[in-house]
Write a protein that holds these residues in place. Structure first.
Motif, mmCIF file in Angstrom:
data_model
loop_
_atom_site.group_PDB
_atom_site.id
_atom_site.type_symbol
_atom_site.label_atom_id
_atom_site.label_comp_id
_atom_site.label_asym_id
_atom_site.label_seq_id
_atom_site.Cartn_x
_atom_site.Cartn_y
_atom_site.Cartn_z
ATOM 1 N N ALA A 67 -9.079 -3.098 6.136
ATOM 2 C CA ALA A 67 -9.490 -1.698 6.167
ATOM 3 C C ALA A 67 -8.303 -0.780 5.910
ATOM 4 N N ALA A 68 -7.136 -1.200 6.377
ATOM 5 C CA ALA A 68 -5.931 -0.398 6.146
ATOM 6 C C ALA A 68 -5.578 -0.371 4.661
ATOM 7 N N ASP A 69 -5.776 -1.491 3.958
ATOM 8 C CA ASP A 69 -5.506 -1.531 2.517
ATOM 9 C C ASP A 69 -6.384 -0.520 1.782
ATOM 10 N N LEU A 70 -7.658 -0.462 2.148
ATOM 11 C CA LEU A 70 -8.583 0.456 1.481
ATOM 12 C C LEU A 70 -8.258 1.901 1.841
ATOM 13 N N ALA A 71 -7.879 2.137 3.079
ATOM 14 C CA ALA A 71 -7.498 3.491 3.478
ATOM 15 C C ALA A 71 -6.271 3.964 2.713
ATOM 16 N N GLN A 72 -5.331 3.050 2.498
ATOM 17 C CA GLN A 72 -4.129 3.404 1.741
ATOM 18 C C GLN A 72 -4.483 3.715 0.295
ATOM 19 N N ALA A 73 -5.396 2.917 -0.285
ATOM 20 C CA ALA A 73 -5.802 3.144 -1.675
ATOM 21 C C ALA A 73 -6.513 4.479 -1.838
ATOM 22 N N ALA A 74 -7.256 4.892 -0.811
ATOM 23 C CA ALA A 74 -8.032 6.133 -0.895
ATOM 24 C C ALA A 74 -7.267 7.333 -0.373
#
Length: 278
Positions: free
Chosen positions: A191-198
């Motif tokens: 979830a942190a990876d996706l938050a960073q991407a967004a």
């Protein structure tokens, strides 16, 4: 004892598939297809959700799903339902429309998932019987062209959204997340990876993605992996290898999700492309 059964057919050389099934106990997990999906309910009633609303397709009704329309499905009562459904790739739809009109058209958009139209029901039934019943390739192509033209003429209401339509902030977040998932469907993303991407919080990612696409990011990731699995199965790879190469823990894990999503096992799907031509 369940009396569920299904029969599957798929073309070996283009994105065209068909299923005839009766389900009393099977419940479709929420999923989508990268094709148009047109179905007709023969007996009983199927209940499903699509585009944020609940729908029921009863005997004689037609279902129309656009590519990437998230939906589920189950029997509306204990007696179950029997239906036929055809999955047609967007490129096949475009070719069929060009054959019918003599010009290249934009891809259609169906806004009503359920249609009460006896003419469309009859047309879909004829094409489906030809696909599963061993009709000649020429006859299948003729019926395919006629069916696509009829579906668009009688069922579609508008064309694709203009490419220049501005996105809202939430839609931009969802699009960034989707792009990250599409680029690396086999990565063990957090979830942190996706938050960073967004560029936002994990909660905002989840809420924006769910709102835009009707899936949690994890469900969408599994959907991408299932589509990879379908392509590998169609190429004839052993199922254990398919599971490993498409991001599933093992063959039983793949089989469980494949069946929940598509209504047939990976083995049946593989055999469907090996049926002899007549």
């Amino acid at each position: 004892m369940t009396r569920d059964w299904s029969r599957y057919w798929r073309s070996p050389d283009r994105p065209l598939e068909a299923m005839h099934a009766h389900f009393e106990q099977h419940v479709y997990h929420r999923h989508s297809h990268d094709t148009y999906s047109f179905g007709v309910t023969e007996i009983g009633a199927q209940a499903f959700t699509c585009r944020g609303s609940a729908h029921t397709s009863a005997t004689g009704m037609v279902m129309a799903f656009n590519p990437d329309d998230p939906h589920d499905g189950h029997a509306a009562d204990r007696f179950g339902f029997t239906y036929r459904i055809i999955h047609i790739g967007p490129e096949v739809v475009a070719d069929a429309l060009e054959d019918s009109t003599g010009s290249r058209m934009g891809l259609p958009l169906f806004t009503a998932p359920v249609l009460e139209d006896p003419v469309l029901a009859h047309t879909l039934h004829a094409l489906h019987r030809a696909l599963l019943g061993g009709a000649s390739t020429l006859r299948r192509d003729e019926l395919l062209r006629a069916t696509v033209a009829a579906m668009v003429r009688r069922g579609s209401t508008t064309g694709d959204l203009p490419s220049g339509t501005p996105l809202t902030g939430a839609q931009l977040i969802a699009e960034r997340v989707r792009r990250r998932l599409d680029d690396s469907p086999l990565d063990d993303l957090t979830a942190a990876d996706l938050a960073q991407a967004a560029g936002c919080s994990r909660f905002t990612v989840y809420r924006a993605f769910q709102s835009a696409y009707g899936f949690a990011p994890s469900d969408y990731q599994r959907q991408l992996r299932l589509r990879i699995a379908r392509r590998l199965i169609a190429r004839g790879l052993p199922l254990a290898e398919v599971a490993a190469r498409s991001g599933f823990a093992d063959q039983s894990h793949l089989t469980r999700w494949f069946t929940r999503t598509y209504g047939v096992t990976p083995g049946i799907y593989r055999q469907a492309g090996l049926l002899p031509r007549r």
